[in-house]
Design a protein around this motif. Structure first.
Motif, mmCIF file in Angstrom:
data_model
loop_
_atom_site.group_PDB
_atom_site.id
_atom_site.type_symbol
_atom_site.label_atom_id
_atom_site.label_comp_id
_atom_site.label_asym_id
_atom_site.label_seq_id
_atom_site.Cartn_x
_atom_site.Cartn_y
_atom_site.Cartn_z
ATOM 1 N N ILE A 54 -24.800 68.236 -30.732
ATOM 2 C CA ILE A 54 -26.199 67.999 -31.075
ATOM 3 C C ILE A 54 -27.017 69.136 -30.479
ATOM 4 O O ILE A 54 -26.972 69.374 -29.274
ATOM 5 C CB ILE A 54 -26.704 66.652 -30.516
ATOM 6 C CG1 ILE A 54 -25.891 65.482 -31.063
ATOM 7 C CG2 ILE A 54 -28.193 66.462 -30.818
ATOM 8 C CD1 ILE A 54 -26.203 64.149 -30.389
ATOM 9 N N ALA A 55 -27.744 69.859 -31.313
ATOM 10 C CA ALA A 55 -28.614 70.935 -30.851
ATOM 11 C C ALA A 55 -30.065 70.513 -31.071
ATOM 12 O O ALA A 55 -30.464 70.192 -32.197
ATOM 13 C CB ALA A 55 -28.316 72.230 -31.590
ATOM 14 N N LEU A 56 -30.837 70.508 -30.004
ATOM 15 C CA LEU A 56 -32.216 70.024 -30.043
ATOM 16 C C LEU A 56 -33.213 71.179 -30.032
ATOM 17 O O LEU A 56 -32.978 72.207 -29.393
ATOM 18 C CB LEU A 56 -32.490 69.137 -28.833
ATOM 19 C CG LEU A 56 -31.696 67.829 -28.711
ATOM 20 C CD1 LEU A 56 -31.773 67.307 -27.286
ATOM 21 C CD2 LEU A 56 -32.244 66.799 -29.670
ATOM 22 N N ASP A 57 -34.335 70.981 -30.714
ATOM 23 C CA ASP A 57 -35.474 71.890 -30.577
ATOM 24 C C ASP A 57 -36.316 71.425 -29.393
ATOM 25 O O ASP A 57 -36.826 70.290 -29.387
ATOM 26 C CB ASP A 57 -36.342 71.876 -31.838
ATOM 27 C CG ASP A 57 -35.697 72.587 -33.015
ATOM 28 O OD1 ASP A 57 -34.665 73.246 -32.819
ATOM 29 O OD2 ASP A 57 -36.231 72.467 -34.130
ATOM 30 N N THR A 58 -36.484 72.283 -28.398
ATOM 31 C CA THR A 58 -37.364 71.967 -27.279
ATOM 32 C C THR A 58 -38.780 71.692 -27.796
ATOM 33 O O THR A 58 -39.234 72.356 -28.730
ATOM 34 C CB THR A 58 -37.397 73.163 -26.305
ATOM 35 O OG1 THR A 58 -36.068 73.438 -25.859
ATOM 36 C CG2 THR A 58 -38.288 72.875 -25.109
ATOM 37 N N PRO A 59 -39.491 70.707 -27.229
ATOM 38 C CA PRO A 59 -40.858 70.449 -27.683
ATOM 39 C C PRO A 59 -41.711 71.722 -27.733
ATOM 40 O O PRO A 59 -41.766 72.485 -26.776
ATOM 41 C CB PRO A 59 -41.384 69.460 -26.637
ATOM 42 C CG PRO A 59 -40.168 68.697 -26.227
ATOM 43 C CD PRO A 59 -39.058 69.725 -26.214
ATOM 44 N N GLY A 60 -42.311 71.946 -28.905
ATOM 45 C CA GLY A 60 -43.124 73.137 -29.100
ATOM 46 C C GLY A 60 -42.390 74.286 -29.767
ATOM 47 O O GLY A 60 -43.000 75.317 -30.065
ATOM 48 N N TYR A 61 -41.100 74.102 -30.046
ATOM 49 C CA TYR A 61 -40.288 75.165 -30.633
ATOM 50 C C TYR A 61 -39.527 74.633 -31.839
ATOM 51 O O TYR A 61 -39.278 73.427 -31.949
ATOM 52 C CB TYR A 61 -39.330 75.746 -29.587
ATOM 53 C CG TYR A 61 -40.090 76.333 -28.419
ATOM 54 C CD1 TYR A 61 -40.533 77.646 -28.447
ATOM 55 C CD2 TYR A 61 -40.440 75.531 -27.324
ATOM 56 C CE1 TYR A 61 -41.283 78.175 -27.401
ATOM 57 C CE2 TYR A 61 -41.188 76.051 -26.276
ATOM 58 C CZ TYR A 61 -41.611 77.373 -26.317
ATOM 59 O OH TYR A 61 -42.365 77.875 -25.292
ATOM 60 N N GLY A 62 -39.163 75.538 -32.743
ATOM 61 C CA GLY A 62 -38.479 75.098 -33.955
ATOM 62 C C GLY A 62 -39.346 74.126 -34.722
ATOM 63 O O GLY A 62 -40.505 74.413 -35.039
ATOM 64 N N VAL A 172 -38.779 84.245 -37.434
ATOM 65 C CA VAL A 172 -39.534 83.086 -37.910
ATOM 66 C C VAL A 172 -39.683 82.046 -36.802
ATOM 67 O O VAL A 172 -40.759 81.450 -36.625
ATOM 68 C CB VAL A 172 -38.858 82.477 -39.151
ATOM 69 C CG1 VAL A 172 -39.489 81.132 -39.511
ATOM 70 C CG2 VAL A 172 -38.951 83.431 -40.328
ATOM 71 N N ASP A 173 -38.628 81.821 -36.027
ATOM 72 C CA ASP A 173 -38.721 80.878 -34.909
ATOM 73 C C ASP A 173 -39.794 81.313 -33.919
ATOM 74 O O ASP A 173 -40.556 80.484 -33.390
ATOM 75 C CB ASP A 173 -37.374 80.760 -34.190
ATOM 76 C CG ASP A 173 -36.399 79.835 -34.896
ATOM 77 O OD1 ASP A 173 -36.853 79.015 -35.717
ATOM 78 O OD2 ASP A 173 -35.187 79.933 -34.623
#
Length: 263
Positions: A54-62, A172-173
């Motif tokens: 599972i790969a998560l986007d840190t809050p505020g990213y992605g 883009v990220d």
């Protein structure tokens, strides 16, 4: 098959990518700043059917919602721990190392093992210079040339062998997080990483490719109670993109300590 979904979190929705679920506790991957879970796309694909990732986007990213203002590494860690399964392993890359360390300390009973790459122990380097570079404030303007330096860094001066499309995704990220993409880096430099690493009790594997963080990673690992460094001098450049097969093999082998290591 790689799937994307959202989980409700304290700052809004948290976006994640995951491969096919399996029976064991999943490996939760935390990315560098100002990238996203897309950094782990190649690893997710290689490990599909072999290891639940599972790969998560840190809050505020992605694609994850952002907090209203700047927060510390501890708050990032808690926001991610809240949406993780009951038990899991962690893979932290750069800023993801600091976040993973806080999760491992604060939720020790839930975290089985850790894998780190690119430990951001900037106190082993020129701390002030790196902070000025990585945590520089941005202001959104109306001219396109405000992004010229970022375009050069990610695209026109990208590492050899990194495909143009993948380099563009990184650009883009960066833009998705603009102008607040420096927030997590600011939190990183406020975080006393070495002191916190000394408190991590889980077995930790440090994957150490060449680069400016290779020696800092060795020093940081030496301060940890149970860390093993695997030197990877043959893996220069964006390792997660270019050497996903090798990293996957190391992650799979780590599960079989004391037993047969898969070929």
């Amino acid at each position: 098959m790689i799937r994307r979904r959202y989980i409700d979190g304290r700052y809004g929705q948290v976006h994640l990518r995951e491969n096919t679920p399996l029976g064991e506790p999943p490996l939760v991957c935390l990315h560098a700043t100002a990238y996203s879970s897309r950094s782990f796309s190649a690893l997710l694909a290689v490990l599909d059917g072999k290891r639940h990732v599972i790969a998560l986007d840190t809050p505020g990213y992605g694609e994850s919602d952002a907090p209203d203002g700047r927060i510390g590494i501890e708050a990032y860690a808690e926001s991610i721990a809240e949406v993780c399964p009951d038990r899991f392993e962690l893979f932290g890359y750069h800023t993801g190392v600091s976040i993973a360390a806080e999760i491992a300390i604060g939720h020790a009973a839930r975290v089985d093992r850790l894998t780190f790459m690119g430990i951001p122990h900037f106190r082993a380097l020129d701390f002030a210079a790196w902070r000025s570079k990585l945590a520089a404030r941005h202001v959104l303007g109306e001219r396109l040339d405000q992004f010229e330096e970022r375009w050069r860094f990610f695209v026109s001066e990208r590492a050899a062998r990194l495909p143009l499309g993948r380099a563009f995704e990184n650009f883009v990220d960066e833009l998705k997080a603009w102008p607040h993409g420096w927030w997590a880096h600011d939190a990183l430099f406020e975080h006393d990483l070495l002191a916190r690493l000394e408190q991590v009790r889980q077995p930790t594997t440090v994957l150490n490719p060449p680069g400016h963080l290779a020696e800092p990673s060795r020093r940081a690992a030496a301060a940890m109670p149970d860390a093993t460094v695997i030197e990877l001098p043959e893996m220069p450049g964006p390792a997660l993109d270019l050497y996903a097969d090798t990293i996957a093999s190391l992650l799979l082998a780590k599960q079989f300590v004391g037993g047969a290591v898969p070929a």
